[in-house]
Design a protein around this motif. Structure first.
Motif, PDB file in Angstrom:
ATOM      1  N   CYS A 253       0.838  -1.208   0.000  1.00 41.85           N
ATOM      2  CA  CYS A 253       0.000   0.000   0.000  1.00 41.85           C
ATOM      3  C   CYS A 253       0.870   1.254   0.000  1.00 41.85           C
ATOM      4  N   ALA A 254       1.946   1.236   0.791  1.00 39.51           N
ATOM      5  CA  ALA A 254       2.859   2.386   0.828  1.00 39.51           C
ATOM      6  C   ALA A 254       3.552   2.573  -0.512  1.00 39.51           C
ATOM      7  N   ALA A 255       3.916   1.460  -1.163  1.00 37.83           N
ATOM      8  CA  ALA A 255       4.562   1.546  -2.475  1.00 37.83           C
ATOM      9  C   ALA A 255       3.647   2.224  -3.484  1.00 37.83           C
ATOM     10  N   LEU A 256       2.390   1.809  -3.518  1.00 37.67           N
ATOM     11  CA  LEU A 256       1.452   2.395  -4.471  1.00 37.67           C
ATOM     12  C   LEU A 256       1.175   3.859  -4.135  1.00 37.67           C
ATOM     13  N   THR A 257       1.105   4.171  -2.856  1.00 36.45           N
ATOM     14  CA  THR A 257       0.875   5.555  -2.434  1.00 36.45           C
ATOM     15  C   THR A 257       2.020   6.454  -2.894  1.00 36.45           C
ATOM     16  N   ARG A 260       1.904   6.951  -6.709  1.00 36.42           N
ATOM     17  CA  ARG A 260       0.859   7.880  -7.157  1.00 36.42           C
ATOM     18  C   ARG A 260       1.282   9.330  -7.030  1.00 36.42           C
ATOM     19  N   THR A 261       2.299   9.596  -6.200  1.00 36.30           N
ATOM     20  CA  THR A 261       2.810  10.959  -6.072  1.00 36.30           C
ATOM     21  C   THR A 261       4.127  11.137  -6.824  1.00 36.30           C
ATOM     22  N   GLY A 262       4.469  10.172  -7.687  1.00 33.82           N
ATOM     23  CA  GLY A 262       5.682  10.275  -8.497  1.00 33.82           C
ATOM     24  C   GLY A 262       6.959  10.039  -7.733  1.00 33.82           C
ATOM     25  N   ASP A 263       6.887   9.391  -6.579  1.00 33.88           N
ATOM     26  CA  ASP A 263       8.045   9.173  -5.704  1.00 33.88           C
ATOM     27  C   ASP A 263       8.697   7.831  -6.041  1.00 33.88           C
ATOM     28  N   GLN A 264       9.940   7.879  -6.544  1.00 32.04           N
ATOM     29  CA  GLN A 264      10.630   6.654  -6.940  1.00 32.04           C
ATOM     30  C   GLN A 264      10.969   5.741  -5.766  1.00 32.04           C
ATOM     31  N   SER A 265      10.883   6.261  -4.526  1.00 32.61           N
ATOM     32  CA  SER A 265      11.122   5.394  -3.375  1.00 32.61           C
ATOM     33  C   SER A 265      10.014   4.357  -3.230  1.00 32.61           C
ATOM     34  N   GLU A 269       9.785   0.437  -1.024  1.00 44.27           N
ATOM     35  CA  GLU A 269       8.670  -0.175  -0.304  1.00 44.27           C
ATOM     36  C   GLU A 269       8.284  -1.501  -0.956  1.00 44.27           C
ATOM     37  N   TRP A 270       8.261  -1.504  -2.272  1.00 44.12           N
ATOM     38  CA  TRP A 270       7.889  -2.729  -2.989  1.00 44.12           C
ATOM     39  C   TRP A 270       8.910  -3.840  -2.727  1.00 44.12           C
ATOM     40  N   ASP A 271      10.193  -3.493  -2.757  1.00 43.50           N
ATOM     41  CA  ASP A 271      11.230  -4.495  -2.479  1.00 43.50           C
ATOM     42  C   ASP A 271      11.063  -5.099  -1.089  1.00 43.50           C
ATOM     43  N   ALA A 301       3.867  -4.357  -8.708  1.00 43.76           N
ATOM     44  CA  ALA A 301       5.007  -3.795  -9.444  1.00 43.76           C
ATOM     45  C   ALA A 301       4.540  -3.149 -10.742  1.00 43.76           C
ATOM     46  N   VAL A 302       3.617  -3.811 -11.438  1.00 43.37           N
ATOM     47  CA  VAL A 302       3.076  -3.245 -12.673  1.00 43.37           C
ATOM     48  C   VAL A 302       2.326  -1.957 -12.365  1.00 43.37           C
ATOM     49  N   MET A 303       1.505  -1.973 -11.316  1.00 45.80           N
ATOM     50  CA  MET A 303       0.743  -0.784 -10.940  1.00 45.80           C
ATOM     51  C   MET A 303       1.668   0.387 -10.614  1.00 45.80           C
ATOM     52  N   CYS A 304       2.722   0.111  -9.853  1.00 47.33           N
ATOM     53  CA  CYS A 304       3.655   1.181  -9.492  1.00 47.33           C
ATOM     54  C   CYS A 304       4.317   1.767 -10.731  1.00 47.33           C
TER      55      CYS A 304
END
Length: 403
Positions: A253-257, A260-265, A269-271, A301-304
């Motif tokens: 959830c944090a990765a997708l959030t 959505r704000t263009g944050d490459q970090s 979160e995904w890792d 990963a695809v969504m991000c």
């Protein structure tokens, strides 16, 4: 000769942004949008929605939204389709059971009913219609149990009540009143806190974060998710497998959030989520309610990648992911929509339409109610090459989209 063509809403946004001396990144930050979203609005790859216009307008010095949409655009305040069962769910949510009696359902029965409801949500091709039928009775049973039970049974009933509200939020997210969505979040959080159950509290935060993100409050969503991770992580090593499942879901959830704000970090979160799933969960594990699993991690990963505006990365991530392995019909339909979004970003309209057909064949209600799918279909039905336009119009009409 002077070009008399009216500028598109995206071009109007770009012109006003430049006149205000703002970069895309700066406007995005002020409006609570991602830089990618602003970019795609300006270049026409994403429609300017009424909500996005309302977020952008104050920072461009715009007081009349007609300055963004232009004189030829008709705005509808009822653009989101409503599911037929919304009113039944609304009545169940606002029935307060002032006077109740009789025997409440046992916590064990409620748990079985909740699990069956989530199983239906994940396996039905028409999950919203199925959920709309189930939810009124489920909300009634869990509300009554939470009122009538005492002690440990009441805490368990409260945890199940929170799950009922979570399912209601999932049902309402794309086609219910925003106020009803907030009601399910608030009620779900209150029930989880009263249950004094770490998993229930973390799940309630997960659902709250999705709604916070959707209204441009991504920073708040990340703060709440950080609190939830701090609550769950110390319990993973010695607790049941559900703690690792929950921790992975919070990181996803944090990765997708962040994406959505263009944050490459987002990838960090995904890792972390991927590491938790591979290290702490059995290889074939699938969360009954969350569907957390190895395939779901790859779906995220695809969504991000799509939300970060990187269609090549999205396609690379999707290359080895067999959609049939995604353990949820609803998530599989959404995965095809994400792939359609990726193809749309590259201007591959034939591929975009093909993928939306795949989504429709998997879960027609996903296409009918998903805002991104509806936006793409609307544009395909009006802008696609003549060779596929009739096909696009047919699918749009089947999904209830009127170009």
């Amino acid at each position: 000769m002077t070009d008399q063509t009216e500028p598109t809403p995206g071009k109007r946004v770009e012109r006003l942004r430049r006149a205000a001396g703002l970069s895309r990144e700066r406007l995005a930050g002020l409006a609570g949008l991602s830089p990618t979203t602003v970019k795609f609005i300006e270049n026409g790859k994403r429609s300017l929605t009424l909500r996005a216009a309302q977020q952008i307008a104050p920072h461009l010095g715009v007081r009349d939204l007609g300055d963004l949409f232009g004189p030829t655009v008709t705005l509808s305040l009822d653009s989101r389709p409503a599911h037929p069962s919304v009113e039944d769910v609304r009545r169940a949510l606002t029935a307060w059971h002032v006077n109740i009696g009789g025997e409440p359902a046992s916590p064990e029965y409620l748990r079985g009913a909740i699990d069956a409801a989530w199983q239906t949500w994940h396996t039905s091709r028409h999950q919203r219609s199925e959920a709309g039928t189930i939810l009124p009775g489920l909300l009634d049973a869990t509300q009554r149990a939470a009122r009538l039970h005492t002690g440990a049974d009441r805490r368990q009933a409260l945890a199940m009540l929170a799950q009922s509200y979570h399912l209601a939020q999932a049902y309402l997210a794309w086609h219910g009143d925003r106020e009803l969505c907030w009601l399910t979040v608030d009620r779900g959080m209150a029930a989880a806190l009263d249950a004094d159950d770490p998993i229930a509290v973390a799940q309630a935060i997960w659902y709250a974060a999705h709604l916070l993100r959707s209204v441009g409050r991504g920073d708040e969503a990340l703060e709440r998710l950080h609190e939830a991770k701090a609550l769950i992580e110390p319990r993973v090593a010695d607790g049941p497998v559900e703690y690792a499942e929950m921790l992975a879901d919070l990181h996803l959830c944090a990765a997708l959030t962040r994406a959505r704000t263009g944050d490459q970090s987002a990838w960090s979160e995904w890792d972390t989520a991927r590491d938790v799933v591979h290290r702490a969960l059995p290889p074939g594990f699938v969360g009954l309610r969350t569907r957390v699993s190895r395939p779901l991690v790859e779906v995220y990963a695809v969504m991000c990648a799509v939300d970060l505006g990187d269609p090549e990365e999205a396609q690379r991530r999707a290359h080895s992911l067999d959609p049939a392995s995604i353990p949820s019909t609803e998530r599989r339909g959404r995965h095809y929509v994400e792939l359609a979004r990726s193809a749309d970003l590259e201007g591959a309209r034939e591929a975009t339409l093909h993928l939306l057909h795949k989504a429709d064949a998997t879960s027609p209600e996903t296409v009918r109610y998903n805002p991104a799918a509806r936006d793409i279909l609307n544009r395909l039905a009006t802008e696609a090459p003549a060779s596929i336009r009739a096909e696009a119009i047919e699918l749009a009409q089947r999904a209830g989209v009127t170009p």
